[in-house]
Design a protein around this motif. Structure first.
Motif, short mmCIF file in Angstrom:
data_model
loop_
_atom_site.label_atom_id
_atom_site.label_comp_id
_atom_site.label_asym_id
_atom_site.label_seq_id
_atom_site.Cartn_x
_atom_site.Cartn_y
_atom_site.Cartn_z
N TRP A 209 -2.89 17.99 -20.05
CA TRP A 209 -4.33 18.18 -19.97
C TRP A 209 -5.03 16.92 -19.44
O TRP A 209 -5.90 16.99 -18.58
CB TRP A 209 -4.88 18.55 -21.35
CG TRP A 209 -6.36 18.76 -21.35
CD1 TRP A 209 -7.04 19.91 -21.06
CD2 TRP A 209 -7.37 17.78 -21.62
NE1 TRP A 209 -8.39 19.70 -21.13
CE2 TRP A 209 -8.62 18.41 -21.48
CE3 TRP A 209 -7.33 16.42 -21.98
CZ2 TRP A 209 -9.82 17.74 -21.67
CZ3 TRP A 209 -8.53 15.75 -22.16
CH2 TRP A 209 -9.76 16.40 -22.02
N LEU B 192 -6.77 13.74 -12.71
CA LEU B 192 -6.35 13.85 -11.31
C LEU B 192 -6.98 15.03 -10.59
O LEU B 192 -7.18 14.99 -9.38
CB LEU B 192 -4.82 13.98 -11.23
CG LEU B 192 -4.01 12.78 -11.68
CD1 LEU B 192 -2.53 13.11 -11.68
CD2 LEU B 192 -4.30 11.60 -10.76
N LEU B 193 -7.25 16.12 -11.32
CA LEU B 193 -7.68 17.34 -10.63
C LEU B 193 -9.12 17.74 -10.96
O LEU B 193 -9.64 18.68 -10.38
CB LEU B 193 -6.74 18.50 -10.96
CG LEU B 193 -5.30 18.32 -10.44
CD1 LEU B 193 -4.39 19.42 -10.95
CD2 LEU B 193 -5.30 18.30 -8.91
N ALA C 250 -3.70 14.50 -17.64
CA ALA C 250 -3.37 14.33 -16.23
C ALA C 250 -4.22 15.25 -15.37
O ALA C 250 -4.76 14.85 -14.34
CB ALA C 250 -1.88 14.61 -16.00
N GLY C 251 -4.37 16.50 -15.80
CA GLY C 251 -5.18 17.46 -15.04
C GLY C 251 -6.64 17.05 -15.00
O GLY C 251 -7.28 17.10 -13.95
N ALA C 252 -7.17 16.63 -16.15
CA ALA C 252 -8.59 16.26 -16.20
C ALA C 252 -8.87 15.06 -15.30
O ALA C 252 -9.88 15.03 -14.60
CB ALA C 252 -9.00 15.95 -17.64
#
Lengths: 298, 278
Positions: free
Chosen positions: A36, A42-43, A38-40
């Motif tokens: 989560w 990087l994406l 990493a997603g928040a």
């Protein structure tokens, strides 16, 4: 749940002292949160900042972004006629489709919410279009069925409104769940006091359902702003005739991914984001006046 | 009006409403057996004569690749997204629902806010990122965001569900010496299985239907998914192409209808749950 409790009790480990009972290490939480985070970063967060930067540049994806200050915003708001056409088409679509869809959802929910053997079937049958409506398949069906309408600006928009309203099943099942939580005693008491069905509807159903109405209103409004597939397919990707179905997302796609004017598209993105944020905030503000939360909710 | 008459009237009204509502779906399937010229000439439900030519035409290559390629590609993408969403969102949801860490409230609020973030906006900078990573025209830009738990709607759905599981179960397991990882794997996951299945099927269906993201990232004929293959028909004005177009459209929604038939209760209730208990 009983299945878990019925299992043989595991032998307590010697380290399991009461002091450690709630003492899970925070690092365990971070382990669970790794994807989560990493997603928040990087994406979501990273791209949002990158988007903000890009909106002040001229960028075609292949050469480095060139800083142009407020140029994109100025051009968008003062020069580009298609931009305001897109805003207008989207506004009309949102203002017509959202209320009509919610009214249909509530109307049908009221019609079928009484317990009967057919209720499960009805619920599923009305819900089916919500699962299919976003597909290119159904958009193509719309294109053939409303073939005679597509050349006419007002009717082309109306065909897309109908496609959106047709998917009223999703808010309907939420209304149904909400209706089922209203205690029958309220209606019985009102009937004893001589209230007719219309009065019960206004004085019991609507206030008790207001949090659900609000939830559906917010989600549907945001969803309507993002409509894309139907407009793309029905208008052949052009938003025609005369920009009548040039929804904001369609124009954004055209600028960014057809013309590769990424800087301009980024400025358009921030504008849309601000508009959605402002409208959501306004909805929440008006909600204080008409959304009723019963006191016993946690 | 007597009670029974009123009930009958209600059922009649519902069925009268359902007929136009389900007409376009029925029309799609039956029209796929009509000739191209009949499709544009009439909106009648039943074909004058049933022909299989439209389906047979799908045996020919479309954009230079066999039509079954699009089904395989859509299945890979939608299946991978479904598995990735279940894995990543359940991990994050467990942390938000049960574990304590700094800024939990703020981070969860951030997640909820991203539900409202339009995908079209975030796609522009993400595209730039995936382009730099050399991932454009692969399936990675579609799958990676799901692996990294960016689908906040499903985190929210699972948190809602996990909150209904009694805490006593966790505490009893903790007394028995179980750590968070064991509790998650052996207690939480089996108990929230309905939420996991709902997430998997919704992700599959939504990805299967999704047009925008796939339109942006995929371009090679051998990597096209079904919505993109259908797009090849969009600018056609050729009557002869209408038949195969509807045949492929009909086939494209069959998996959704099968999932719906098998899991309708779970899907309808899963969707309703997301709107309540907020």
């Amino acid at each position: 749940m009983t299945t878990v409790l019925d299992r043989p009790v595991q032998k307590p480990r010697s380290t399991s002292t009461p002091a450690r009972r709630y003492g899970e290490r925070p690092s365990i939480a971070y382990l669970f949160l790794t994807p989560w985070v990493a997603g928040a970063l990087l994406l979501t967060l990273g791209p949002m900042l990158w988007l903000l930067y890009l909106s002040f540049t001229e960028y075609d994806l292949f050469t480095a972004p060139r800083w142009v200050g407020l140029d994109n915003y100025v051009r968008m708001l003062t020069v580009d006629p298609h931009f305001w056409n897109a805003v207008w088409a989207t506004s009309k679509f949102v203002l017509i489709s959202v209320p009509v869809q919610l009214a249909a959802a509530l109307g049908v929910a009221l019609l079928i919410h009484r317990k009967s053997r057919a209720q499960g079937f009805y619920r599923s049958a009305f819900y089916a279009p919500s699962l299919l409506g976003a597909s290119v398949s159904v958009a193509l069906v719309w294109r053939v069925i409303f073939h005679d309408w597509i050349g006419h600006p007002d009717r082309a928009l109306l065909a897309l409104v109908l496609l959106a309203v047709w998917q009223f099943g999703a808010p309907m099942v939420i209304f149904l769940a909400g209706l089922q939580q209203i205690p029958q005693e309220y209606y019985d008491a009102a009937a004893v006091d001589g209230a007719g069905p219309w009065r019960s509807f206004l004085k019991i159903t609507i206030p008790m359902l207001s949090p659900v109405i609000f939830f559906n209103l917010v989600l549907d409004t945001i969803r309507a702003f993002q409509v894309f597939t139907g407009a793309y397919v029905v208008s052949n990707g052009t938003g025609g005739p005369s920009d009548s179905t040039l929804f904001y997302t369609l124009y954004l796609y055209e600028k960014g991914f057809v013309e590769f004017k990424m800087g301009y598209a980024s400025a358009m993105s921030w504008f849309l984001l601000v508009v959605i944020a402002v409208i959501t905030a306004l909805l929440f503000r008006t909600a204080k006046g008409w959304v009723f939360y019963s006191g016993d909710e946690s | 009006m007597t009670g029974r008459l009123r009930v009958t009237g209600r059922h009649a009204a519902v069925i009268l409403l359902l007929i136009p509502l389900l007409y376009p779906i029925a029309w799609l399937f039956l029209a796929s057996f009509k000739s191209g010229s009949e499709i544009v000439q009439s909106l009648a439900l039943l074909p004058r004569e049933y022909i299989l030519d439209n389906y047979l035409a799908l045996g020919d290559d479309l954009a230079g690749v066999p039509a079954w390629t699009f089904f395989v590609n859509s299945t890979i993408v939608a299946g991978a997204c479904a598995l990735a969403n279940v894995a990543s969102c359940s991990l994050a949801a467990y942390a938000f629902a049960r574990l304590r860490f700094r800024m939990r409230g703020v981070l969860f609020a951030f997640t909820l806010a991203t539900i409202m973030l339009p995908v079209h906006i975030i796609t522009i900078p993400q595209y730039s990122l995936f382009q730099k990573l050399g991932m454009v025209d692969t399936f990675w830009p579609l799958i990676l965001p799901k692996l990294l738990a960016t689908d906040a709607f499903f985190i929210f759905l699972m948190v809602q569900f996990m909150r209904t599981i009694p805490r006593e179960l966790d505490e009893a397991a903790r007394l028995d010496g179980c750590g968070s990882i064991r509790i998650f794997g052996t207690i939480m996951l089996p108990l929230v299985r309905p939420a996991l299945v709902t997430t998997a099927i919704f992700t599959f269906i939504w990805t299967w239907n999704d047009f925008f993201t796939q339109l942006i990232y995929l371009s090679s004929p051998e990597r096209l998914t079904l919505p993109l293959a259908l797009r090849l028909f969009i600018d056609t004005t050729d009557y002869n192409a209408f038949g195969p177009m509807l045949a492929l459209s009909a086939l494209a929604i069959v998996p959704i209808l099968l999932f719906f038939a098998a899991f309708q209760r779970l899907l309808v209730e899963g969707f309703a749950t997301s709107g309540l208990k907020g």
